[in-house]
Scaffold this active site. Structure first.
Site, PDB file in Angstrom:
ATOM      1  N   CYS A 122       0.862  -1.195   0.000  1.00 51.43           N
ATOM      2  CA  CYS A 122       0.000   0.000   0.000  1.00 51.43           C
ATOM      3  C   CYS A 122       0.890   1.234   0.000  1.00 51.43           C
ATOM      4  O   CYS A 122       1.920   1.262   0.673  1.00 51.43           O
ATOM      5  CB  CYS A 122      -0.911   0.002   1.223  1.00 51.43           C
ATOM      6  SG  CYS A 122      -2.070   1.405   1.232  1.00 51.43           S
ATOM      7  N   CYS A 126       0.206   4.791   6.247  1.00 51.49           N
ATOM      8  CA  CYS A 126      -0.365   5.072   7.574  1.00 51.49           C
ATOM      9  C   CYS A 126       0.593   4.537   8.637  1.00 51.49           C
ATOM     10  O   CYS A 126       1.102   3.416   8.520  1.00 51.49           O
ATOM     11  CB  CYS A 126      -1.752   4.451   7.715  1.00 51.49           C
ATOM     12  SG  CYS A 126      -2.889   5.039   6.449  1.00 51.49           S
ATOM     13  N   GLY A 173      -3.781  -3.051   1.127  1.00 51.45           N
ATOM     14  CA  GLY A 173      -3.998  -2.088   0.057  1.00 51.45           C
ATOM     15  C   GLY A 173      -5.149  -1.134   0.288  1.00 51.45           C
ATOM     16  O   GLY A 173      -5.986  -1.327   1.172  1.00 51.45           O
ATOM     17  N   GLU A 174      -5.155  -0.078  -0.503  1.00 56.81           N
ATOM     18  CA  GLU A 174      -6.209   0.934  -0.456  1.00 56.81           C
ATOM     19  C   GLU A 174      -7.069   0.737  -1.708  1.00 56.81           C
ATOM     20  O   GLU A 174      -6.653   1.067  -2.820  1.00 56.81           O
ATOM     21  CB  GLU A 174      -5.573   2.333  -0.417  1.00 56.81           C
ATOM     22  CG  GLU A 174      -6.519   3.473  -0.684  1.00 56.81           C
ATOM     23  CD  GLU A 174      -7.801   3.462   0.146  1.00 56.81           C
ATOM     24  OE1 GLU A 174      -7.737   3.303   1.372  1.00 56.81           O
ATOM     25  OE2 GLU A 174      -8.888   3.605  -0.463  1.00 56.81           O
ATOM     26  N   SER A 203     -13.485  -0.537   2.188  1.00 53.12           N
ATOM     27  CA  SER A 203     -12.916   0.275   3.270  1.00 53.12           C
ATOM     28  C   SER A 203     -11.865   1.213   2.698  1.00 53.12           C
ATOM     29  O   SER A 203     -10.973   0.777   1.963  1.00 53.12           O
ATOM     30  CB  SER A 203     -12.284  -0.647   4.319  1.00 53.12           C
ATOM     31  OG  SER A 203     -11.677   0.117   5.340  1.00 53.12           O
TER      32      SER A 203
END
Ligand code: SAH
Ligand code: SF4
Length: 359
Positions: A122, A126, A173-174, A203
Protein backbone atom coordinates in the site's frame (compact mmCIF):
# COMPACT_ATOMS: atom_id res chain seq x y z
CA UNK A 1 7.73 -16.23 -32.86
CA UNK A 2 5.45 -14.24 -30.57
CA UNK A 3 4.49 -10.90 -32.00
CA UNK A 4 2.77 -7.82 -30.66
CA UNK A 5 -0.44 -8.50 -32.57
CA UNK A 6 -1.12 -11.76 -30.69
CA UNK A 7 -4.22 -10.90 -28.61
CA UNK A 8 -3.69 -11.49 -24.90
CA UNK A 9 -6.05 -14.08 -23.45
CA UNK A 10 -9.29 -12.82 -21.91
CA UNK A 11 -9.24 -13.26 -18.12
CA UNK A 12 -12.20 -15.49 -17.23
CA UNK A 13 -12.20 -14.31 -13.60
CA UNK A 14 -11.36 -10.64 -14.15
CA UNK A 15 -13.78 -9.69 -16.95
CA UNK A 16 -17.22 -8.32 -16.05
CA UNK A 17 -19.98 -10.86 -16.82
CA UNK A 18 -21.63 -9.01 -19.76
CA UNK A 19 -18.31 -8.46 -21.48
CA UNK A 20 -17.23 -12.01 -20.77
CA UNK A 21 -20.46 -13.42 -22.21
CA UNK A 22 -19.88 -11.31 -25.34
CA UNK A 23 -16.28 -12.50 -25.74
CA UNK A 24 -17.33 -16.12 -25.24
CA UNK A 25 -20.21 -15.78 -27.72
CA UNK A 26 -17.85 -14.41 -30.37
CA UNK A 27 -15.34 -17.17 -29.66
CA UNK A 28 -17.83 -20.04 -29.96
CA UNK A 29 -19.57 -18.50 -32.98
CA UNK A 30 -16.25 -18.27 -34.83
CA UNK A 31 -15.68 -21.94 -34.07
CA UNK A 32 -19.16 -22.95 -35.28
CA UNK A 33 -20.12 -24.13 -31.80
CA UNK A 34 -23.66 -23.87 -30.36
CA UNK A 35 -24.54 -20.75 -28.36
CA UNK A 36 -25.22 -22.76 -25.18
CA UNK A 37 -21.46 -23.20 -24.75
CA UNK A 38 -21.39 -19.64 -23.37
CA UNK A 39 -23.70 -20.57 -20.49
CA UNK A 40 -21.75 -23.76 -19.88
CA UNK A 41 -18.51 -21.81 -19.38
CA UNK A 42 -20.18 -19.09 -17.28
CA UNK A 43 -21.65 -21.81 -15.10
CA UNK A 44 -18.21 -23.33 -14.55
CA UNK A 45 -16.81 -19.97 -13.55
CA UNK A 46 -19.56 -18.64 -11.28
CA UNK A 47 -21.37 -21.72 -9.97
CA UNK A 48 -19.51 -24.96 -10.54
CA UNK A 49 -16.06 -23.82 -9.55
CA UNK A 50 -13.82 -25.29 -12.25
CA UNK A 51 -10.22 -24.88 -11.08
CA UNK A 52 -8.99 -24.67 -14.67
CA UNK A 53 -10.32 -24.97 -18.22
CA UNK A 54 -9.53 -28.70 -18.26
CA UNK A 55 -12.00 -29.11 -15.42
CA UNK A 56 -14.88 -27.95 -17.66
CA UNK A 57 -15.82 -31.52 -18.36
CA UNK A 58 -18.96 -30.94 -20.44
CA UNK A 59 -16.91 -29.18 -23.13
CA UNK A 60 -15.44 -31.45 -25.81
CA UNK A 61 -11.66 -31.83 -25.64
CA UNK A 62 -10.91 -29.62 -28.70
CA UNK A 63 -13.12 -26.87 -27.25
CA UNK A 64 -11.26 -26.94 -23.95
CA UNK A 65 -7.99 -26.61 -25.84
CA UNK A 66 -9.23 -23.69 -27.96
CA UNK A 67 -10.74 -22.00 -24.89
CA UNK A 68 -7.51 -22.21 -22.93
CA UNK A 69 -5.66 -20.55 -25.82
CA UNK A 70 -8.00 -17.55 -26.08
CA UNK A 71 -8.99 -17.27 -22.39
CA UNK A 72 -7.08 -17.59 -19.14
CA UNK A 73 -8.21 -18.98 -15.82
CA UNK A 74 -5.56 -18.63 -13.19
CA UNK A 75 -5.88 -18.70 -9.45
CA UNK A 76 -2.93 -17.89 -7.23
CA UNK A 77 -1.34 -20.70 -5.29
CA UNK A 78 -1.86 -20.72 -1.51
CA UNK A 79 1.66 -20.51 -0.13
CA UNK A 80 0.41 -20.99 3.41
CA UNK A 81 -2.94 -21.46 5.12
CA UNK A 82 -2.94 -20.48 8.81
CA UNK A 83 -5.78 -21.45 11.11
CA UNK A 84 -6.32 -19.45 14.29
CA UNK A 85 -7.54 -20.92 17.56
CA UNK A 86 -10.59 -18.62 17.16
CA UNK A 87 -11.48 -20.15 13.78
CA UNK A 88 -10.10 -17.36 11.59
CA UNK A 89 -8.33 -18.71 8.49
CA UNK A 90 -5.69 -16.78 6.64
CA UNK A 91 -4.46 -17.56 3.12
CA UNK A 92 -1.16 -16.18 1.91
CA UNK A 93 -1.47 -16.20 -1.87
CA UNK A 94 1.53 -16.26 -4.19
CA UNK A 95 0.76 -14.39 -7.42
CA UNK A 96 2.24 -15.29 -10.84
CA UNK A 97 5.14 -12.86 -10.38
CA UNK A 98 5.88 -14.05 -6.83
CA UNK A 99 4.14 -11.17 -5.02
CA UNK A 100 2.40 -12.20 -1.81
CA UNK A 101 -1.06 -11.07 -0.76
CA UNK A 102 -3.43 -12.25 1.92
CA UNK A 103 -7.09 -12.92 2.51
CA UNK A 104 -8.78 -13.82 5.78
CA UNK A 105 -11.93 -15.88 6.43
CA UNK A 106 -13.68 -14.72 9.60
CA UNK A 107 -16.51 -16.93 10.88
CA UNK A 108 -19.07 -15.52 13.30
CA UNK A 109 -22.37 -16.99 14.53
CA UNK A 110 -24.46 -16.11 11.52
CA UNK A 111 -21.99 -15.26 8.78
CA UNK A 112 -18.69 -16.02 7.12
CA UNK A 113 -16.84 -12.86 6.13
CA UNK A 114 -13.97 -12.77 3.66
CA UNK A 115 -11.47 -9.95 4.08
CA UNK A 116 -9.59 -9.55 0.80
CA UNK A 117 -6.66 -7.53 -0.55
CA UNK A 118 -6.91 -4.94 -3.30
CA UNK A 119 -3.19 -4.19 -3.80
CA UNK A 120 0.14 -5.87 -3.10
CA UNK A 121 1.36 -3.52 -0.37
CA UNK A 122 0.00 0.00 0.00
CA UNK A 123 1.30 3.45 -0.87
CA UNK A 124 -0.64 5.34 1.81
CA UNK A 125 1.96 4.96 4.56
CA UNK A 126 -0.36 5.07 7.57
CA UNK A 127 1.90 5.02 10.60
CA UNK A 128 -0.03 2.36 12.55
CA UNK A 129 -0.30 -0.16 9.72
CA UNK A 130 2.17 -2.92 8.84
CA UNK A 131 1.13 -2.85 5.18
CA UNK A 132 1.78 0.88 5.12
CA UNK A 133 5.29 0.39 6.49
CA UNK A 134 6.05 -2.33 3.95
CA UNK A 135 5.27 0.06 1.08
CA UNK A 136 3.61 -0.34 -2.30
CA UNK A 137 4.44 -3.27 -4.57
CA UNK A 138 1.83 -3.25 -7.32
CA UNK A 139 -1.84 -3.04 -8.22
CA UNK A 140 -3.89 -6.23 -8.27
CA UNK A 141 -5.92 -7.03 -11.37
CA UNK A 142 -9.67 -7.58 -11.04
CA UNK A 143 -8.99 -11.28 -11.63
CA UNK A 144 -6.51 -11.41 -8.75
CA UNK A 145 -9.07 -9.81 -6.42
CA UNK A 146 -11.86 -12.15 -7.52
CA UNK A 147 -9.54 -15.17 -7.35
CA UNK A 148 -9.13 -14.62 -3.59
CA UNK A 149 -12.92 -14.99 -3.23
CA UNK A 150 -12.95 -18.10 -5.37
CA UNK A 151 -9.92 -19.75 -3.74
CA UNK A 152 -10.90 -18.92 -0.16
CA UNK A 153 -14.53 -19.83 -0.91
CA UNK A 154 -13.53 -23.28 -2.16
CA UNK A 155 -11.34 -23.79 0.91
CA UNK A 156 -14.22 -22.79 3.21
CA UNK A 157 -16.70 -25.13 1.50
CA UNK A 158 -14.34 -28.08 1.61
CA UNK A 159 -13.47 -27.45 5.27
CA UNK A 160 -17.02 -27.25 6.58
CA UNK A 161 -17.09 -23.49 6.99
CA UNK A 162 -20.00 -23.07 4.58
CA UNK A 163 -20.39 -20.38 1.94
CA UNK A 164 -18.92 -16.89 2.21
CA UNK A 165 -21.77 -14.52 3.09
CA UNK A 166 -19.97 -11.16 3.30
CA UNK A 167 -16.93 -9.54 1.73
CA UNK A 168 -14.85 -6.66 3.08
CA UNK A 169 -12.05 -4.93 1.16
CA UNK A 170 -9.95 -4.62 4.32
CA UNK A 171 -6.89 -6.74 3.60
CA UNK A 172 -3.78 -5.26 2.08
CA UNK A 173 -4.00 -2.09 0.06
CA UNK A 174 -6.21 0.93 -0.46
CA UNK A 175 -9.09 -0.17 -2.71
CA UNK A 176 -9.94 3.33 -3.92
CA UNK A 177 -6.34 3.77 -5.14
CA UNK A 178 -6.94 0.83 -7.52
CA UNK A 179 -10.30 1.94 -8.80
CA UNK A 180 -10.48 0.31 -12.21
CA UNK A 181 -9.76 -3.19 -10.94
CA UNK A 182 -11.77 -2.76 -7.75
CA UNK A 183 -14.86 -1.52 -9.61
CA UNK A 184 -14.63 -4.43 -12.04
CA UNK A 185 -14.20 -6.87 -9.14
CA UNK A 186 -17.30 -5.44 -7.40
CA UNK A 187 -19.35 -5.98 -10.56
CA UNK A 188 -18.04 -9.52 -11.00
CA UNK A 189 -18.65 -10.52 -7.37
CA UNK A 190 -22.13 -8.99 -7.42
CA UNK A 191 -23.41 -9.91 -10.89
CA UNK A 192 -21.33 -13.01 -11.57
CA UNK A 193 -21.03 -14.67 -8.17
CA UNK A 194 -24.33 -13.19 -6.88
CA UNK A 195 -22.94 -11.70 -3.67
CA UNK A 196 -25.46 -9.00 -2.64
CA UNK A 197 -24.09 -5.46 -2.87
CA UNK A 198 -25.19 -4.80 0.72
CA UNK A 199 -22.96 -7.66 1.79
CA UNK A 200 -19.86 -6.10 0.27
CA UNK A 201 -17.97 -3.32 2.09
CA UNK A 202 -15.21 -1.20 0.61
CA UNK A 203 -12.92 0.28 3.27
CA UNK A 204 -11.02 3.46 2.49
CA UNK A 205 -8.70 5.82 4.23
CA UNK A 206 -10.50 8.72 2.53
CA UNK A 207 -9.74 9.10 -1.16
CA UNK A 208 -12.40 11.66 -2.09
CA UNK A 209 -12.64 10.98 -5.86
CA UNK A 210 -13.00 7.27 -5.16
CA UNK A 211 -15.77 7.84 -2.60
CA UNK A 212 -17.68 10.00 -5.08
CA UNK A 213 -17.30 7.38 -7.79
CA UNK A 214 -18.59 4.65 -5.49
CA UNK A 215 -21.55 6.89 -4.57
CA UNK A 216 -22.49 7.06 -8.24
CA UNK A 217 -22.86 3.32 -8.62
CA UNK A 218 -26.47 2.16 -8.69
CA UNK A 219 -25.76 -0.85 -6.45
CA UNK A 220 -25.78 -0.42 -2.67
CA UNK A 221 -22.22 -1.36 -1.86
CA UNK A 222 -21.29 -0.37 1.66
CA UNK A 223 -18.51 2.02 2.57
CA UNK A 224 -16.26 2.07 5.62
CA UNK A 225 -14.10 5.08 6.37
CA UNK A 226 -10.95 4.46 8.37
CA UNK A 227 -11.34 7.54 10.53
CA UNK A 228 -9.07 7.01 13.56
CA UNK A 229 -9.48 10.62 14.68
CA UNK A 230 -12.27 13.20 14.44
CA UNK A 231 -9.61 15.95 14.37
CA UNK A 232 -7.75 16.76 11.20
CA UNK A 233 -4.41 17.61 12.88
CA UNK A 234 -4.19 14.32 14.79
CA UNK A 235 -5.49 12.37 11.81
CA UNK A 236 -2.65 13.78 9.74
CA UNK A 237 -0.11 12.20 12.08
CA UNK A 238 -1.68 8.78 11.55
CA UNK A 239 -2.73 9.06 7.90
CA UNK A 240 -0.50 11.07 5.53
CA UNK A 241 -3.37 11.24 2.99
CA UNK A 242 -5.19 13.60 5.36
CA UNK A 243 -2.91 16.37 4.04
CA UNK A 244 -4.22 15.85 0.52
CA UNK A 245 -7.84 15.13 1.40
CA UNK A 246 -8.55 16.81 4.76
CA UNK A 247 -11.43 15.62 6.91
CA UNK A 248 -13.91 18.38 5.88
CA UNK A 249 -13.52 17.34 2.23
CA UNK A 250 -13.92 13.67 3.15
CA UNK A 251 -17.06 14.50 5.14
CA UNK A 252 -18.55 16.34 2.13
CA UNK A 253 -17.86 13.28 -0.04
CA UNK A 254 -19.51 11.05 2.57
CA UNK A 255 -22.57 13.33 2.59
CA UNK A 256 -22.83 12.78 -1.16
CA UNK A 257 -22.54 9.06 -0.56
CA UNK A 258 -25.43 9.29 1.91
CA UNK A 259 -27.51 11.40 -0.46
CA UNK A 260 -27.09 8.73 -3.14
CA UNK A 261 -29.38 6.71 -0.90
CA UNK A 262 -29.76 3.86 1.50
CA UNK A 263 -26.16 2.91 2.10
CA UNK A 264 -24.98 3.06 5.68
CA UNK A 265 -21.46 4.31 6.30
CA UNK A 266 -19.22 2.75 8.93
CA UNK A 267 -16.38 4.51 10.74
CA UNK A 268 -13.41 2.34 11.64
CA UNK A 269 -11.63 3.73 14.71
CA UNK A 270 -8.44 1.89 15.68
CA UNK A 271 -7.78 2.76 19.31
CA UNK A 272 -4.12 3.41 20.11
CA UNK A 273 -3.19 4.01 23.75
CA UNK A 274 -2.17 7.61 24.42
CA UNK A 275 -2.39 8.51 20.73
CA UNK A 276 -6.03 8.82 19.67
CA UNK A 277 -7.95 7.70 22.77
CA UNK A 278 -8.19 10.95 24.73
CA UNK A 279 -11.71 11.10 26.17
CA UNK A 280 -12.08 14.61 24.78
CA UNK A 281 -12.19 13.04 21.32
CA UNK A 282 -15.20 10.83 22.02
CA UNK A 283 -17.90 13.57 21.84
CA UNK A 284 -16.35 14.87 18.63
CA UNK A 285 -16.41 11.40 17.17
CA UNK A 286 -20.06 11.10 18.26
CA UNK A 287 -21.00 14.39 16.57
CA UNK A 288 -19.33 13.36 13.32
CA UNK A 289 -21.02 9.95 13.37
CA UNK A 290 -24.41 11.55 14.11
CA UNK A 291 -24.09 14.05 11.27
CA UNK A 292 -23.40 11.24 8.79
CA UNK A 293 -25.64 8.57 10.41
CA UNK A 294 -22.53 6.43 10.61
CA UNK A 295 -22.07 3.21 12.55
CA UNK A 296 -18.84 3.18 14.59
CA UNK A 297 -16.51 0.21 14.99
CA UNK A 298 -13.97 0.63 17.80
CA UNK A 299 -10.99 -1.65 17.17
CA UNK A 300 -8.17 -2.14 19.69
CA UNK A 301 -4.87 -1.39 17.92
CA UNK A 302 -3.00 -4.52 16.94
CA UNK A 303 0.72 -4.00 17.66
CA UNK A 304 3.01 -4.07 14.61
CA UNK A 305 6.76 -4.64 14.34
CA UNK A 306 7.72 -1.06 13.44
CA UNK A 307 5.99 0.91 16.19
CA UNK A 308 6.02 0.66 19.97
CA UNK A 309 2.39 1.72 20.32
CA UNK A 310 -0.09 -0.42 22.22
CA UNK A 311 -3.87 -0.83 22.25
CA UNK A 312 -6.09 1.36 24.42
CA UNK A 313 -7.13 -0.16 27.73
CA UNK A 314 -10.45 -1.98 27.98
CA UNK A 315 -11.70 0.73 30.31
CA UNK A 316 -10.89 3.47 27.81
CA UNK A 317 -12.53 1.62 24.97
CA UNK A 318 -15.61 1.07 27.16
CA UNK A 319 -15.65 4.79 28.04
CA UNK A 320 -15.57 5.70 24.34
CA UNK A 321 -18.40 3.27 23.68
CA UNK A 322 -20.51 4.66 26.49
CA UNK A 323 -20.01 8.25 25.34
CA UNK A 324 -21.05 7.31 21.81
CA UNK A 325 -24.06 5.33 22.99
CA UNK A 326 -25.19 8.11 25.32
CA UNK A 327 -25.29 10.36 22.28
CA UNK A 328 -27.36 7.90 20.28
CA UNK A 329 -24.59 6.55 18.06
CA UNK A 330 -24.66 2.86 17.05
CA UNK A 331 -21.31 1.41 18.05
CA UNK A 332 -19.57 -1.96 18.34
CA UNK A 333 -16.26 -2.95 19.88
CA UNK A 334 -14.53 -5.38 17.53
CA UNK A 335 -12.28 -7.91 19.14
CA UNK A 336 -9.24 -8.55 16.96
CA UNK A 337 -9.54 -11.96 15.30
CA UNK A 338 -6.76 -14.36 14.47
CA UNK A 339 -4.08 -12.64 16.55
CA UNK A 340 -2.12 -15.88 16.91
CA UNK A 341 -1.76 -16.10 13.12
CA UNK A 342 -1.00 -12.40 12.59
CA UNK A 343 -4.34 -11.77 10.91
CA UNK A 344 -4.29 -7.99 11.36
CA UNK A 345 -3.89 -5.78 8.34
CA UNK A 346 -0.64 -6.68 6.52
CA UNK A 347 0.84 -8.70 9.34
CA UNK A 348 1.31 -12.08 7.71
CA UNK A 349 3.08 -10.61 4.74
CA UNK A 350 5.32 -8.66 7.10
CA UNK A 351 6.15 -11.90 8.90
CA UNK A 352 6.72 -13.78 5.64
CA UNK A 353 9.04 -11.04 4.41
CA UNK A 354 10.98 -11.11 7.68
CA UNK A 355 11.39 -14.87 7.28
CA UNK A 356 12.55 -14.43 3.67
CA UNK A 357 15.09 -11.79 4.78
CA UNK A 358 16.43 -14.09 7.45
CA UNK A 359 16.97 -17.02 5.09
N1 SAH B 1 -6.71 0.72 3.08
C1 SAH B 1 -8.02 0.52 3.56
C2 SAH B 1 -8.39 -0.93 3.76
C3 SAH B 1 -7.34 -1.83 4.33
S1 SAH B 1 -6.86 -1.50 5.99
C4 SAH B 1 -8.24 1.32 4.82
O1 SAH B 1 -7.27 1.81 5.40
O2 SAH B 1 -9.38 1.48 5.19
C5 SAH B 1 -8.22 -2.25 6.86
C6 SAH B 1 -8.41 -1.71 8.27
O3 SAH B 1 -7.36 -2.19 9.14
C7 SAH B 1 -8.40 -0.21 8.34
O4 SAH B 1 -9.49 0.27 9.05
C8 SAH B 1 -7.10 0.05 9.05
O5 SAH B 1 -7.14 1.27 9.71
C9 SAH B 1 -6.99 -1.13 9.99
N2 SAH B 1 -5.65 -1.33 10.55
C10 SAH B 1 -4.47 -1.19 9.94
N3 SAH B 1 -3.46 -1.48 10.78
C11 SAH B 1 -4.02 -1.81 11.96
C12 SAH B 1 -3.50 -2.19 13.24
N4 SAH B 1 -2.19 -2.32 13.42
N5 SAH B 1 -4.37 -2.45 14.23
C13 SAH B 1 -5.70 -2.35 14.02
N6 SAH B 1 -6.26 -1.99 12.85
C14 SAH B 1 -5.42 -1.72 11.82
FE1 SF4 C 1 -2.90 1.38 3.39
FE2 SF4 C 1 -5.16 1.07 4.81
FE3 SF4 C 1 -2.78 0.36 5.84
FE4 SF4 C 1 -3.35 2.95 5.50
S1 SF4 C 1 -4.41 1.51 6.88
S2 SF4 C 1 -1.40 1.96 4.96
S3 SF4 C 1 -4.55 2.88 3.63
S4 SF4 C 1 -3.78 -0.56 4.08
Amino acid sequence: MANDTTPSPVDLLGTVPDELAGALAAHFLARGEPAYRVQQVLHWIYQSDAVDVDGMTNLPEPERKALSEAFSLSEPEAQTVSISSDGTVKHLWKLVDGELIESVLIPTDDRLTLCLSSQAGCAMGCTFCATGWAGFRRQLSAGEIVAQYRGAGRWARTHEMGPISNIVYMGMGEPLANRKAVHASLTILNQGFSVGARRITVSTVGLVPGILELAERPEQFRLALSLHSPESALRQELIPLEKRFPLPAVVRALQKFNEAGGKRITFEYTMIRGVNDDLMLAPKLADLATSLHAFVNLIPFNPIPFQDWGPSTRERIAAFRETLEARGVAVAVRQPRGRDIDAACGQLRATAMKDADAS
